[in-house]
Design an enzyme around this catalytic site. Structure first.
Site, mmCIF file in Angstrom:
data_model
loop_
_atom_site.group_PDB
_atom_site.id
_atom_site.type_symbol
_atom_site.label_atom_id
_atom_site.label_comp_id
_atom_site.label_asym_id
_atom_site.label_seq_id
_atom_site.Cartn_x
_atom_site.Cartn_y
_atom_site.Cartn_z
ATOM 1 N N ALA A 67 -36.343 35.061 -23.882
ATOM 2 C CA ALA A 67 -37.338 36.124 -23.735
ATOM 3 C C ALA A 67 -38.039 35.912 -22.398
ATOM 4 C CB ALA A 67 -38.333 36.069 -24.884
ATOM 5 N N GLY A 112 -34.186 33.517 -26.817
ATOM 6 C CA GLY A 112 -33.718 34.840 -27.220
ATOM 7 C C GLY A 112 -32.266 35.102 -26.845
ATOM 8 N N GLU A 115 -30.354 33.608 -29.603
ATOM 9 C CA GLU A 115 -30.618 34.455 -30.784
ATOM 10 C C GLU A 115 -29.806 35.758 -30.713
ATOM 11 O OE1 GLU A 115 -34.887 33.967 -30.041
ATOM 12 O OE2 GLU A 115 -35.096 33.461 -32.161
ATOM 13 N N GLU A 135 -37.894 26.840 -27.411
ATOM 14 C CA GLU A 135 -39.237 27.407 -27.598
ATOM 15 C C GLU A 135 -40.317 26.357 -27.797
ATOM 16 O OE1 GLU A 135 -36.496 28.642 -28.890
ATOM 17 O OE2 GLU A 135 -36.512 30.830 -28.760
HETATM 18 N N1 COA Z 1 -38.255 34.369 -18.486
HETATM 19 C C1 COA Z 1 -38.653 34.815 -17.283
HETATM 20 N N2 COA Z 1 -38.067 34.432 -16.131
HETATM 21 C C2 COA Z 1 -37.065 33.547 -16.220
HETATM 22 C C3 COA Z 1 -36.614 33.024 -17.451
HETATM 23 C C4 COA Z 1 -37.254 33.480 -18.632
HETATM 24 N N3 COA Z 1 -36.881 33.069 -19.838
HETATM 25 N N4 COA Z 1 -35.609 32.149 -17.203
HETATM 26 C C5 COA Z 1 -35.431 32.138 -15.871
HETATM 27 N N5 COA Z 1 -36.304 32.974 -15.258
HETATM 28 C C6 COA Z 1 -36.458 33.243 -13.852
HETATM 29 C C7 COA Z 1 -37.154 32.116 -13.106
HETATM 30 O O1 COA Z 1 -38.548 32.210 -13.247
HETATM 31 C C8 COA Z 1 -36.668 32.358 -11.715
HETATM 32 O O2 COA Z 1 -37.401 33.446 -11.168
HETATM 33 P P1 COA Z 1 -37.951 33.378 -9.623
HETATM 34 O O3 COA Z 1 -36.710 33.235 -8.786
HETATM 35 O O4 COA Z 1 -38.658 34.678 -9.448
HETATM 36 O O5 COA Z 1 -38.822 32.165 -9.560
HETATM 37 C C9 COA Z 1 -35.226 32.850 -11.903
HETATM 38 O O6 COA Z 1 -35.174 33.338 -13.241
HETATM 39 C C10 COA Z 1 -34.194 31.758 -11.736
HETATM 40 O O7 COA Z 1 -34.524 30.689 -12.624
HETATM 41 P P2 COA Z 1 -34.705 29.163 -12.137
HETATM 42 O O8 COA Z 1 -35.589 28.483 -13.138
HETATM 43 O O9 COA Z 1 -35.128 29.115 -10.719
HETATM 44 O O10 COA Z 1 -33.201 28.643 -12.262
HETATM 45 P P3 COA Z 1 -32.735 27.116 -12.484
HETATM 46 O O11 COA Z 1 -31.254 27.123 -12.225
HETATM 47 O O12 COA Z 1 -33.585 26.180 -11.703
HETATM 48 O O13 COA Z 1 -33.008 26.834 -14.048
HETATM 49 C C11 COA Z 1 -32.998 27.366 -16.403
HETATM 50 C C12 COA Z 1 -32.294 27.557 -15.038
HETATM 51 C C13 COA Z 1 -32.316 28.291 -17.393
HETATM 52 C C14 COA Z 1 -32.856 25.903 -16.842
HETATM 53 C C15 COA Z 1 -34.505 27.724 -16.255
HETATM 54 O O14 COA Z 1 -34.598 29.000 -15.632
HETATM 55 C C16 COA Z 1 -35.256 27.797 -17.565
HETATM 56 O O15 COA Z 1 -35.559 26.764 -18.146
HETATM 57 N N6 COA Z 1 -35.569 29.036 -18.035
HETATM 58 C C17 COA Z 1 -36.369 29.246 -19.217
HETATM 59 C C18 COA Z 1 -35.565 28.969 -20.466
HETATM 60 C C19 COA Z 1 -36.438 29.144 -21.708
HETATM 61 O O16 COA Z 1 -37.340 28.388 -21.967
HETATM 62 N N7 COA Z 1 -36.109 30.200 -22.498
HETATM 63 C C20 COA Z 1 -36.772 30.453 -23.740
HETATM 64 C C21 COA Z 1 -37.861 31.435 -23.576
HETATM 65 S S1 COA Z 1 -38.671 31.723 -25.127
#
Ligand code: COA
Length: 261
Positions: A67, A112, A115, A135
């Site tokens: 999400a 999500g 999910e 989460e």
């Molecule tokens: N919601 C909003 N934005 C998200 C996102 C999410 N769930 N997951 C990634 N993004 C965005 C980042 O903020 C970043 O945006 P920016 O370039 O404007 O800063 C872009 O997507 C790229 O992500 P980034 O974190 O830079 O990539 P990474 O390769 O370093 O890491 C992940 C990849 C997937 C490990 C990391 O993005 C992450 O942990 N995301 C969240 C996962 C999460 O907790 N999901 C559950 C949500 S309830």
């Protein structure tokens, strides 16, 4: 509805490809994406020419990274509950389609994202995929069905291991524990999904739909009710033209031509 955050294509074989299309945000599910997904799943349900669906994410890095955390951060408890219910409704629409669906998990499937993938009939992952429910690292719990569908797929112990640690599993581990049905090279992923669906689509459509429904009824209602439903659905399937065609084709040693009647 015209779409801004997803892509929707249907090919001549009747397979709809739904792609979450926010690659710069790793296809994170904003509220607007969820609205469009729900509309796409309704469209698949209502269009007789569409017989199956593939759901995937744009780009090579992520299926859906969860999400949209920027939206989550601003929700009141009442808004958060409504947010969860809207996502649950959209994913349930996918899960209850009387048509098979595949989640083509082409990278990160977190929160999500996992999910969404779990609401599809089956999941096929690319080798680089990472799947998890992180989460609790954000101070919340899954709200789009993760606490319910994960234990149904992998069992209580493994589900709790993933839900409480928040750590993702690799595609290979997801395959080992039954979270995904198969793993494929990323370049081949959509072809592998289409190949599986084309095998299913060669079978009797009503029987396929009834088999999916019987599995879900039994998992929800328990063995006794599930067996009753199965017997009734078996009776319905035995009354179809497809049953006559399928049994006759076997006896005549030819390939059956099903009409879905
Ligand atoms: N919601 C909003 N934005 C998200 C996102 C999410 N769930 N997951 C990634 N993004 C965005 C980042 O903020 C970043 O945006 P920016 O370039 O404007 O800063 C872009 O997507 C790229 O992500 P980034 O974190 O830079 O990539 P990474 O390769 O370093 O890491 C992940 C990849 C997937 C490990 C990391 O993005 C992450 O942990 N995301 C969240 C996962 C999460 O907790 N999901 C559950 C949500 S309830």
């Amino acid at each position: 509805m015209s779409y801004s955050h997803i892509l929707f294509e249907a090919d001549e074989s009747g397979i709809a490809l739904v792609t979450v299309n926010r690659p710069d945000k790793l296809n994170a599910l904003s509220g607007a994406v969820v609205v469009e997904l729900k509309d796409a799943f309704d469209r698949i349900a209502n269009d007789g020419a569409i017989r199956a669906a593939i759901v995937t994410g744009a780009g090579e890095k992520a299926f859906v990274a969860g999400a949209d955390i920027s939206e989550l951060a601003a929700l009141s408890p009442v808004e958060a509950r409504a947010y969860a219910l809207r996502g649950q409704e959209a994913f349930r629409r996918l899960e209850t389609l009387p048509k098979p669906s595949v989640a083509a998990v082409n990278g990160f499937a977190l929160g999500g994202g996992l999910e969404l993938a779990m609401a599809a009939t089956v999941r096929i992952a690319s080798e680089n995929a990472r799947l998890g429910q992180p989460e609790v690292k954000l101070g919340i719990i899954p709200g789009y069905g993760g606490t319910q569908r994960l234990p149904r797929l992998v069992g209580r112990g493994r589900a709790l291991e993933m839900l409480l640690s928040g750590e993702p599993v690799t595609a290979a581990e997801a395959h080992r524990i039954g979270l995904v049905n198969a793993v494929a090279p990323q370049s081949e992923l959509l072809n592998v999904c289409r190949a599986w669906l084309s095998k299913v689509l060669a079978n009797a459509p009503l029987a396929v739909a009834l088999a999916m429904e019987a599995v879900d009824v039994g998992l929800d209602a328990g063995l006794e009710k599930g067996l009753q439903f199965e017997a009734a659905a078996f009776g319905v399937s035995a009354a179809t033209e497809d049953c006559r065609e399928g049994t006759r084709a076997f006896l005549e040693k030819r390939r059956a031509a099903f009409a879905g009647k």
